[in-house]
Structures are given as C-alpha cells and as structure tokens.
Design a protein around this motif. Structure first.
Motif, PDB file in Angstrom:
ATOM      1  N   HIS A  26      -7.296   0.458   3.854  1.00 12.58           N
ATOM      2  CA  HIS A  26      -7.720  -0.457   2.780  1.00 12.58           C
ATOM      3  C   HIS A  26      -9.215  -0.319   2.500  1.00 12.58           C
ATOM      4  CE1 HIS A  26      -3.920  -1.787   4.242  1.00 12.58           C
ATOM      5  NE2 HIS A  26      -4.445  -2.384   5.290  1.00 12.58           N
ATOM      6  N   CYS A  64      -2.729   3.075   5.743  1.00 19.81           N
ATOM      7  CA  CYS A  64      -3.860   2.766   4.852  1.00 19.81           C
ATOM      8  C   CYS A  64      -4.884   1.897   5.596  1.00 19.81           C
ATOM      9  CB  CYS A  64      -3.302   1.999   3.643  1.00 19.81           C
ATOM     10  SG  CYS A  64      -4.490   1.734   2.333  1.00 19.81           S
ATOM     11  N   CYS A 112       0.840  -1.208   0.000  1.00 20.55           N
ATOM     12  CA  CYS A 112       0.000   0.000   0.000  1.00 20.55           C
ATOM     13  C   CYS A 112       0.878   1.262   0.000  1.00 20.55           C
ATOM     14  CB  CYS A 112      -0.905   0.036   1.224  1.00 20.55           C
ATOM     15  SG  CYS A 112      -2.154  -1.257   1.209  1.00 20.55           S
ATOM     16  N   CYS A 156      -3.886   1.618  -2.873  1.00 20.99           N
ATOM     17  CA  CYS A 156      -4.081   0.548  -1.874  1.00 20.99           C
ATOM     18  C   CYS A 156      -3.911  -0.813  -2.544  1.00 20.99           C
ATOM     19  CB  CYS A 156      -5.461   0.656  -1.229  1.00 20.99           C
ATOM     20  SG  CYS A 156      -5.808  -0.760  -0.166  1.00 20.99           S
ATOM     21  N   ALA A 157      -2.910  -1.556  -2.085  1.00 17.99           N
ATOM     22  CA  ALA A 157      -2.612  -2.861  -2.688  1.00 17.99           C
ATOM     23  C   ALA A 157      -3.663  -3.900  -2.296  1.00 17.99           C
ATOM     24  CB  ALA A 157      -1.226  -3.313  -2.241  1.00 17.99           C
ATOM     25  N   VAL A 158      -4.342  -3.680  -1.177  1.00 16.11           N
ATOM     26  CA  VAL A 158      -5.377  -4.634  -0.752  1.00 16.11           C
ATOM     27  C   VAL A 158      -6.588  -4.510  -1.671  1.00 16.11           C
ATOM     28  CG1 VAL A 158      -6.978  -5.220   1.119  1.00 16.11           C
ATOM     29  CG2 VAL A 158      -4.578  -4.704   1.639  1.00 16.11           C
TER      30      VAL A 158
HETATM   31 ZN   LIG Z   1      -4.326  -0.446   1.665  1.00 18.84          ZN
END
Ligand SMILES: [Zn+2]
Ligand SMILES: Nc1nc2c(ncn2[C@@H]2O[C@H](COP(=O)(O)OP(=O)(O)OP(=O)(O)O)[C@@H](O)[C@H]2O)c(=O)[nH]1
Ligand SMILES: [Mg+2]
Length: 314
Positions: free
Chosen positions: A273, A271, A266, A279-281
């Motif tokens: 999420h 973050c 992220c 945001c990588a999630v």
């Molecule tokens: Zn995130």
C-alpha cells in the motif's frame, strides 16, 4: 507462594500475595525471559512465584506465569531495549488531549496499532475538553468521528469540570471487573481520572509546564489499584513517544482496521500500500475514505518495522 505484581519501582517489585499481604521483592541479576529483551523482565500485572522473605525482609521472584498478553514499547526508534508497560490486561485506555499537552495522532495510532498487535481492546479518552475553544472543539469532534468510524470507543470528558461524572460512568462501564491500563503522554490527566474512579486513591497529580505546555512526569512508577466494584486500574508514568517493536512489514496493515478492510481490494496480495498499481488503500486515501493522518501513521510504523529476513533475533 503465588502473587500479583502490583508495583514496579525500578529494581524492586511489590507483590500482593494470595493471602493479601504486600511483599517487597527483588529479582536475581540473571533472571531474564527468553525471547524478549526488556528493561523490566517482570511487569505490573504479572502473576509470579516468590520465595519466603529472608530475615532481612527481602523476598525473591523465582518464576513468572505465562502471560495472557502484554503491552510493550521501545524507548525510542533507535533503542533495541523495550519496556513492558503491563501484562495480563483486558483493556487499555489511551488518554489523549488536544492541548496542555497536545497528543499527536501518530502517538495515538502507534498505541492503537500496538494494542491491536497484542489483541488488547483499546479505548480512547479525550480529556480536558473544558480547555477547548470552538475551533479546537471542532478538531476534537473530528477526531472522535474518525476513531469511532474505525470502530474504537471514544470518550470525551473533562476530569476537572462539574460534569466529569458522565465520562467516569462510561469508563466504569467498560472497566468494572477488568484489569485496565491507563496510558498516555505526561500531563493528560491519567492520575486525575484514576482518583475520580477510585475515591481515596490519593494519587499525586502534577502541574503543566507553563512554557512547554507539557506534563512534569509526576507519576514515576506503574502501579495497580483495585476498583471498588472489582477489577484493577493501572496508572503508568507519562510517555513521550510510542516506539513499536517486532512488527513485520507485511503485518502492519493488519493493525489498522480500516486499512486492513480496504486492502481486500488490492490487486496484489502482498501489496504494501505504498506504490503498487491497483492498490485499494491508496485509492481510499485519495478518496478521503481513509484519513491522511492514519495513513501517515501506517507509513511511519512501516518505516521502522523490519523485513522478517533482516530482523535480528532478540
Ligand atoms: Zn494496497
Ligand atoms: N483543565 C483541565 N485540567 C485537567 C484535567 N484533567 C487533569 N487536569 C490537570 O492536568 C494536570 C496533570 O494531571 P495528572 O493527572 O497529573 O496527569 P498524568 O497524566 O497523570 O501525568 P503524569 O503522571 O506526569 O504522566 C493537573 O494539574 C490536573 O489538575 C481536565 O479535564 N481539564
Ligand atoms: Mg500521573
């Protein structure tokens, strides 16, 4: 005298002393542990100090040893009171069923997240596989795949079918020599499975309501039983919901291993999420690398987790 709390019947506790006797004990009305407000200040699995029995046969619990861990839930999301399901456990089995009754993924995930929060290894048992048609079987396999890929052991079994032994062996491999909790909705087969693991335990087993397809709350008190090969199993009353307690918003992602792993990517270190750019999630959810149901459970816990600065001290 020292002892282990093996049963909790509301106001009364059965304590197994170091000499092996079982003594019925009470607690004094003002006996409260600091820091947690619970409906049961003493739980099954607690190591306690007790007085000698009075002439009327009653003994009192005077002290509780520090707990190695415990698993706790809120009765409902609105409730401030929480309930300690058991203390000093090595392993928590969550018994789930696809039907008769249907265990929701939210329930499974809330249980798993709580076990993560308290550092207790959780194992999922999907019971009653004998009842499933092809579509339901596919769904059960998908659940097994999902939770296995996150890192949880998943045991598929039918406690009432002829091939129950394979599942029982897997449970024994994990539980032998340990203190293992059995938890789940009413009617999923917790007591049935414990009867198979401990021949002669003779636990009462209930019916499933024909109209609601749910259990009848047959087990009403938590109780600990010695395993023949060493260790203990704890049977518990079926529970409907699993309210989480005491989680900081910023901590919730830590209790979902795959969300936690993805969050390393992220953009912002704080973050949540939920909406943040980079945001990588959220990306992993949209790429189907994190399941929608797990993400929904994450949001549901986030929703009832409080911001540390607003959290009431209790
Ligand atoms: Zn995130
Ligand atoms: N078809 C089928 N029925 C099962 C299986 N395991 C348990 N049952 C039945 O499910 C019913 C409920 O089982 P219990 O062991 O009482 O369930 P429990 O989880 O202990 O329920 P509570 O004590 O109410 O929390 C009983 O009628 C069992 O015979 C299974 O694998 N397949
Ligand atoms: Mg039961």
């Amino acid at each position: 005298m020292k002892g282990l709390v093996i049963k909790n019947t509301g106001s009364c506790y059965v304590v197994k002393t170091e000499c092996g006797d079982c003594v019925s004990c009470k607690i004094k009305g003002n006996f409260r542990l600091r820091g947690i407000r619970t409906t049961n200040p003493v739980a099954v699995g607690d190591n306690v100090e007790i007085t000698d029995a009075a002439p009327d046969g009653t003994a009192y619990i005077t002290a509780i040893d520090a707990r190695r861990n415990y698993i706790i839930r809120r009765a409902s999301n609105l409730s401030k009171e929480s309930h300690i399901i058991a203390a000093n456990i090595d392993l928590a089995f969550l018994i789930a069923t696809i039907k008769e009754p249907e265990t929701s993924t939210t329930f499974i995930d809330r249980f798993l997240a709580t076990a993560e929060a308290y550092g207790i290894k959780a194992v999922i048992i999907v019971n009653k596989t004998d009842l499933l048609d092809n579509d339901e079987r596919e769904y059960a396999d998908a659940l097994q795949y999902l939770y296995t890929s996150i890192g949880y052991d998943v045991i598929m079994m039918s406690a009432t079918a002829n091939d129950a032994a394979a599942g029982i062996d897997k449970i024994l491999q994990l539980a032998n020599g340990r203190t293992a909790l059995f938890s789940g909705n009413s009617g999923v087969g917790k007591s049935t499975i414990i009867n198979l693991l401990i021949p002669g335990a003779g636990l009462k087993v209930g019916n499933i309501s024909a109209s609601h397809h749910t259990g009848m709350h047959t087990t009403t008190f938590s109780e600990m039983f010695p395993l023949p090969g060493g260790g203990y199993l704890i049977d518990t009353p079926g529970i409907k919901g699993f309210g989480t307690i005491d989680f900081d918003k910023s901590q919730v992602a830590h209790y979902f291993p795959e969300i936690f792993r993805a969050s390393a990517g992220c953009r912002y270190h704080n973050c949540t999420h939920t909406h943040e750019p980079g945001c990588a999630v959220l990306q992993a959810v949209s790429d189907s690398l994190i399941s929608q149901s797990r993400y929904a459970s994450y949001l549901s816990i986030l929703d009832d987790a409080t911001d540390p600065k607003y959290r009431k001290a209790y």
